[in-house]
Scaffold this active site. Structure first.
Site, PDB file in Angstrom:
ATOM      1  N   GLY A 142     -14.783 -23.989  13.228  1.00 49.52           N
ATOM      2  CA  GLY A 142     -15.439 -24.491  11.971  1.00 49.52           C
ATOM      3  C   GLY A 142     -17.023 -24.751  12.217  1.00 49.52           C
ATOM      4  N   TYR A 153     -14.074 -25.882  17.318  1.00 50.19           N
ATOM      5  CA  TYR A 153     -13.946 -27.036  16.670  1.00 50.19           C
ATOM      6  C   TYR A 153     -12.810 -27.997  16.589  1.00 50.19           C
ATOM      7  CZ  TYR A 153     -14.510 -30.408  12.616  1.00 50.19           C
ATOM      8  OH  TYR A 153     -14.760 -31.383  11.761  1.00 50.19           O
ATOM      9  N   HIS A 176     -13.247 -18.498  21.708  1.00 48.10           N
ATOM     10  CA  HIS A 176     -12.469 -17.864  20.775  1.00 48.10           C
ATOM     11  C   HIS A 176     -11.682 -16.864  21.387  1.00 48.10           C
ATOM     12  CE1 HIS A 176     -14.440 -19.826  17.232  1.00 48.10           C
ATOM     13  NE2 HIS A 176     -15.607 -19.941  17.960  1.00 48.10           N
ATOM     14  N   SER A 220       0.666   1.680  -9.751  1.00 45.75           N
ATOM     15  CA  SER A 220      -0.830   2.173 -10.068  1.00 45.75           C
ATOM     16  C   SER A 220      -1.075   3.472  -9.168  1.00 45.75           C
ATOM     17  CB  SER A 220      -1.954   1.124  -9.525  1.00 45.75           C
ATOM     18  OG  SER A 220      -1.804   0.922  -8.284  1.00 45.75           O
ATOM     19  N   GLY A 221      -0.216   3.837  -8.191  1.00 49.81           N
ATOM     20  CA  GLY A 221      -0.589   4.974  -7.405  1.00 49.81           C
ATOM     21  C   GLY A 221      -0.744   4.520  -5.796  1.00 49.81           C
ATOM     22  N   GLY A 222      -1.346   3.208  -5.949  1.00 49.57           N
ATOM     23  CA  GLY A 222      -2.014   2.692  -4.711  1.00 49.57           C
ATOM     24  C   GLY A 222      -0.833   2.308  -3.671  1.00 49.57           C
ATOM     25  N   VAL A 223      -1.065   2.003  -2.585  1.00 50.40           N
ATOM     26  CA  VAL A 223       0.088   1.671  -1.492  1.00 50.40           C
ATOM     27  C   VAL A 223       0.727   0.131  -1.905  1.00 50.40           C
ATOM     28  CG1 VAL A 223      -1.627   0.379  -0.038  1.00 50.40           C
ATOM     29  CG2 VAL A 223       0.506   1.221   0.927  1.00 50.40           C
ATOM     30  N   SER A 240       1.244  -1.113  -4.894  1.00 43.58           N
ATOM     31  CA  SER A 240       2.675  -1.066  -6.002  1.00 43.58           C
ATOM     32  C   SER A 240       3.701  -0.139  -5.537  1.00 43.58           C
ATOM     33  CB  SER A 240       1.570  -0.739  -7.224  1.00 43.58           C
ATOM     34  OG  SER A 240       1.152   0.690  -7.283  1.00 43.58           O
ATOM     35  N   SER A 241       3.242   1.025  -4.903  1.00 43.32           N
ATOM     36  CA  SER A 241       4.375   1.882  -4.264  1.00 43.32           C
ATOM     37  C   SER A 241       5.228   1.492  -3.354  1.00 43.32           C
ATOM     38  CB  SER A 241       3.427   3.192  -3.683  1.00 43.32           C
ATOM     39  OG  SER A 241       2.723   3.880  -4.580  1.00 43.32           O
TER      40      SER A 241
END
Length: 520
Positions: free
Chosen positions: A60, A88, A175, A230-233, A235-236
């Site tokens: 942070g 942090y 990190h 919608s045709g997108g991944v 929703s499919s």
């Protein structure tokens, strides 16, 4: 406890404002452990309720000794849970147990080589001296006190890694989540496997089995689920998952809201006809949406209007579906985080997601969000597990509000058509160059400004299109794609010559953060 239950016991990542917090969660999941990002001040009692296998305290921008610096509930250190503090987070854990944290003369940012590595520690097992790690801090732990011992150092950081003498508490000043740390994923894996005892059972195969069981347990034998596609991944995959769990009790509704990409409606009908047994209903509600959006320019209001209209359309259609009790949505984990959509998650809201936050009770639907715990790449892997075609699974994401949030300013049929044609040209050129699969998301944006230009021998004053293409694994962070200049030149030339009303094309070179992927 069965392995399926262990798979759901999380690793909680406490967010202290790190720009890398989503990356920490992704790295944990890559090691087949389920990670959840939670607020930094989550109570010890709530932690016990969530029953995690371990905690990770993120980095942070604050200093732990400053007034008002974010702190965690000190009770978490009494739970005897494995804890890993990063930057942090390490300073906070050490300070809470008696160590002293001070500023360094100058901020350390960049690579460093580990020295004096204690390879007998489970955290640094098989990490050799000289391993490159990534530093980014202005403070360090200077005095460990009696509770901690050092595990590694660098030329400028005497305490680059530490552990508690009797508790499973570890700290890293560097990190491990970033790719610049050579063995960062290995070190995180050591913590998860050797310290926390992670069973390594977080897989898409296990998730699929668990999700199917959960859906079947929730949806009664005479009840049906309405699923927006919608045709997108997203929703499919949601529709395919529901169909696997419930069969023909899933009714998929595709709403043509007038805000779709070129050819979207025909592609959805074709895909469902060939690859899904679920019922598909197509509703043309374009006039309804465009009327609702008329004159609206504020992006948050656009999202709200579209979300409400979307729900109204579903409610109207659901009246003809006997037993319809549930509405399914393809909400993803980044949507939940950015919207502050979980009581345990960090509270800051970046944008309003139209599909996050539940439904008004008077609609009579209960919400099902089977992808709510997943990042985008995990959704794609789940889609492959479900047998969806790769072309569908690897399709670029499309926002729920559609082109309304890429058509900056007023949304009209004319402006949408300009945007639709420009977007299609850009994607055509990307595919022709063989780069669509290699990039995370690409699209055109129509700006609410006009530009002076010269076409032929005449002066023009027409619209400006911006092109956006990003590289990303999880859509929580992203970098702009260094597309070949030749590709950008072809796309620009075609858009200006083929799309009437455009005389200037720009390329967006903003990363996320500080920007978001979408413009609105």
């Amino acid at each position: 406890m069965q392995p399926a239950d262990l798979a759901r016991r999380p690793v909680l990542v406490l967010d202290f404002g790190s720009q890398y917090v989503q990356l920490i969660a992704r790295r944990v999941r890559e090691r087949r452990a389920f990670a959840m990002i939670v607020r930094h001040d989550i109570s010890a009692d709530r932690v016990k309720e969530l029953d995690p296998i371990a905690l990770i305290l993120s980095g942070g921008p604050s200093s732990v000794y400053e007034e008002g610096a974010p702190k965690c509930d000190p009770g978490i250190f009494e739970l005897d849970l494995p804890i890993l503090g990063i930057c942090y987070g390490m300073q906070l854990a050490c300070q809470a147990m008696g160590a002293k944290v001070d500023a360094v003369p100058s901020r350390e940012y960049g690579p460093a080589a580990l020295r004096e590595v204690d390879g007998s520690s489970p955290l640094l097992s098989d990490v050799p001296t000289g391993t490159t790690v990534w530093m980014s801090h202005g403070d360090q732990v200077h005095e460990l006190g009696e509770e901690f011992i050092g595990l590694a150092s660098t030329a400028t950081c005497p305490l680059a890694a530490v552990r508690h003498r009797s508790r499973p508490v570890f700290g890293l000043q560097f990190h491990p989540e970033v790719s610049h740390t050579a063995l960062g994923t290995h070190i995180l894996g050591n913590f998860l496997d050797k310290v926390a005892g992670s069973p390594g059972t977080w897989t898409m195969e296990a998730y699929l089995d668990q999700a199917v069981r959960a859906i079947r347990e929730r949806v009664g034998p005479d009840e049906r689920v309405v699923c927006g596609v919608s045709g997108g991944v997203d929703s499919s995959v949601t529709a395919a998952l529901l169909a696997k769990a419930l069969g023909d009790r899933v009714v998929c509704i595709f709403v043509d809201n007038g805000l779709l990409r070129s050819g979207e409606r025909a592609a959805v009908v074709d895909m469902f006809g060939r690859h899904s047994e679920a019922e598909l209903r197509v509703i043309d509600a374009s006039e309804r949406f465009l009327t609702a959006l008329e004159g609206e320019t504020d992006p948050q209001r656009k999202r709200v209007i579209i979300g409400h209209t979307f729900i109204d359309v579903f409610r109207d259609e659901a009246k003809s579906i006997p037993g319809a009790r549930f509405l399914a949505q393809g909400t993803l984990y980044p949507d939940v985080i950015e919207s502050g959509g979980s009581p345990d998650a960090p509270a800051a809201t970046i944008k309003h997601h139209h599909n996050v936050g539940g439904l008004p009770a008077e609609l009579g639907f209960e919400l099902i969000e089977p992808l709510r715990d997943l990042f985008k790449d995990e959704v794609r892997r789940l889609g492959i597990e479900l047998g969806l075609p790769e072309g569908q699974v690897w399709r670029h994401p499309f926002p729920g509000p559609g082109l309304a949030v890429r058509c900056l300013g007023a949304v009209t049929r004319e402006r949408l058509e300009v945007l639709r044609r420009a977007d299609a040209i850009f994607l055509e050129e990307l595919r022709a160059a063989g780069l669509e699969r290699a990039t995370g998301q690409a699209f055109a944006v129509l700006l609410p400004v006009r530009s002076v230009g010269v076409m032929g021998d005449g002066r023009t004053y027409e619209s400006v299109v911006a092109l956006r293409c990003v590289d990303t694994d999880d859509f929580m962070t992203a970098d702009w794609t260094r597309l070949p200049a030749e590709l950008l030149a072809r796309a620009s030339s075609r858009i200006i010559n083929e799309v009437k009303g455009v005389n200037r094309v720009a390329y967006d070179i903003t990363s996320k953060p500080p920007g978001t992927i979408e413009w609105e």
